[in-house]
Design an enzyme around this catalytic site. Structure first.
Site, short mmCIF file in Angstrom:
data_model
loop_
_atom_site.label_atom_id
_atom_site.label_comp_id
_atom_site.label_asym_id
_atom_site.label_seq_id
_atom_site.Cartn_x
_atom_site.Cartn_y
_atom_site.Cartn_z
N GLU A 200 0.84 -1.20 0.00
CA GLU A 200 0.00 0.00 0.00
C GLU A 200 0.87 1.26 0.00
O GLU A 200 0.55 2.26 -0.66
CB GLU A 200 -0.91 -0.03 1.23
N THR B 250 -3.29 11.87 -5.66
CA THR B 250 -3.18 11.72 -4.21
C THR B 250 -2.53 12.97 -3.61
O THR B 250 -2.96 13.46 -2.55
CB THR B 250 -2.33 10.48 -3.85
#
Lengths: 306, 306
Positions: free
Chosen positions: B128, B181
């Site tokens: 992740e 992001t």
């Protein structure tokens, strides 16, 4: 029934990670009050023992909450209130909340319970506001409902009853010093780091889950306050030593009770809670500061008729 | 057993009031993956369908988490990974988490489950982190454990499984736009008002209580995000209209899924969730923006063998 005697309990607000929303109820400390119907209309405080508080209803926390309720009902009689105060004002264990709750609870019983506990809290908030200059319910809710409560919101008032594990005991030391509310407010920052806020709500969510699942280890893990304690603990003599000793002696955690100066700890058994009491006693005995220590089971009933 | 096929589900992180800590698992959207033991040592990604992703294990989320686990075990064989990706990267419903979880879950099954789910999450965090540049587990935890999860802390990693009511359904619209992001991070303030933080943790504590007690009204009351949504929602076209329409059509609440652009809502029944889908569809059909809508029961199982 024309007269009722009640016990209105002390409470611990904030409970580390639950600043401004969480609270729990004690059973070994609290005020006694007598509420009596009387022909003379209005609210009349006729007796106050224990501490020097105003008799004028408009200036007395119990009187103000009683008046809020009295103005919402239509009766041709009045109420007398006797207050036997055991909880020292300014102790941080909900002294004003106990007064505010006691009068409205007792009156409600005498007139056949037309109001539910949330409605009683609404009245009691008015009394609490006299003492703390703002409307909050984090001591009122546990005093009325018992157990652990989470005040989800004040407007509209929404109170949640969180279950509490059977073997949970509190130890509370009350150093007899005065911290002015204005001072304990002034030390708080208006803004906090988002990262700290996240850690705090992770702990609160976790504590609520731990209380639901009677997970004592998780209760212990969750009892952290990184938002308020770093500021307010500086106002409480020997806070860090007391907290450390409590945990070293088996407490699940410890923190500031309300806005202090009282320090609470939670333990898994009465035996551990008493051990924590001794440890707290050892520290404060050497300080020259007067203090009291209470050990109490979590009171799941709240204010009650005695 | 030398080969296993698994379903690795999409997930919704944050869930309004639970920024950075809460998440839940979907069952109608997810990736399929095949994990196979092979004589050739190491981690080898042999097939990727659906989206254009790197085959080098060190550059692929599923590969990085697999390597983290592979380096922790001592075996004389390797693993091949096939990825059939259905969750678009950058959608906000845990695309990278599904990849990171799938490989370690599958490998663990093939070697006799030496690791528990928390340990698997530790490995998956490494994958992740490749995608999101920081170690977080709010999508990984629901993908691995299923249901609602609360990541109490990352270090040490502590994941709580929060119960979810039976009739809870999610509707998620995924507008096919890209939000970087870095952009969705940049809009967040570093500091927040203490008063807002208090409201947020009151809501999160309340949501955890509501999930434990299957109190749908309280779930609805608790699904508020006053910290992050005001900032990030500005990056999502028609967010406010979609949220409003969802609630008007019976949803318990709605908010940003992960860091967006997906928008989630929760409803009490599949019927309502489908009504919400139609309402979302009506709004986005007029925008010229491509989109997908998923309706899903809360998946209480998480990643699984198929």
């Amino acid at each position: 029934m024309n007269e009722i005697k009640i016990f209105s309990p002390a409470t611990v607000a904030n409970v580390a990670c639950g600043f401004d929303v969480l609270g729990f109820c004690l059973d070994s400390v609290g005020d006694d009050m007598v509420i009596r119907k009387t022909d003379k209309k209005g609210i009349h405080i006729t007796k106050i023992e224990g501490f020097d508080l105003p008799f004028e209803a408009e200036l007395n926390v119990a009187g103000v909450s009683a008046l809020a309720m009295y103005n919402a009902i239509d009766v041709d009689f009045g109420f007398e209130i006797e207050i036997y105060k055991n909880i020292k004002p300014g102790s941080g264990i909900g002294s004003s909340a106990a007064s505010a709750v006691g009068s409205v609870f007792g009156m409600n019983e005498l007139i056949g319970r037309p109001f539910n506990k949330t409605q009683l809290t609404e009245f009691a908030i008015k009394g609490e506001a006299l003492a703390s200059k703002c409307e909050h319910a984090d001591n009122l809710a546990p005093a009325l409902f018992g157990g652990f409560t989470l005040v989800k919101s004040i407007s509209p008032l929404k109170i949640l009853e969180i279950p509490s594990p059977n073997d949970l005991y509190a130890t509370i030391i009350h150093p007899q010093i005065e911290i002015k509310t204005s001072e304990s407010r002034a030390v708080l920052p208006k803004e906090v780091l988002l990262s700290n806020a996240i850690a705090q709500w992770a702990n609160l969510g976790s504590l609520v889950h731990a209380l639901h699942t009677s997970d004592y280890d998780l209760i212990s893990d969750s009892l952290n306050d990184i938002i308020v304690e770093p500021y307010r603990s500086t106002l409480i003599p020997h806070f860090n030593n007391v907290k450390k000793a409590a945990i070293e002696n088996g407490a699940l955690g410890a923190g500031i009770s309300g806005s202090g100066p009282s320090i609470f700890s939670l333990s898994k058994s009465e035996q551990t809670a008493l051990k924590v009491k001794n440890a707290m006693n050892d520290i404060y005995s050497k300080t020259g500061i007067k203090f009291e220590i209470h050990v109490s089971k979590i009171n799941t009933e709240g204010v009650k008729i005695i």
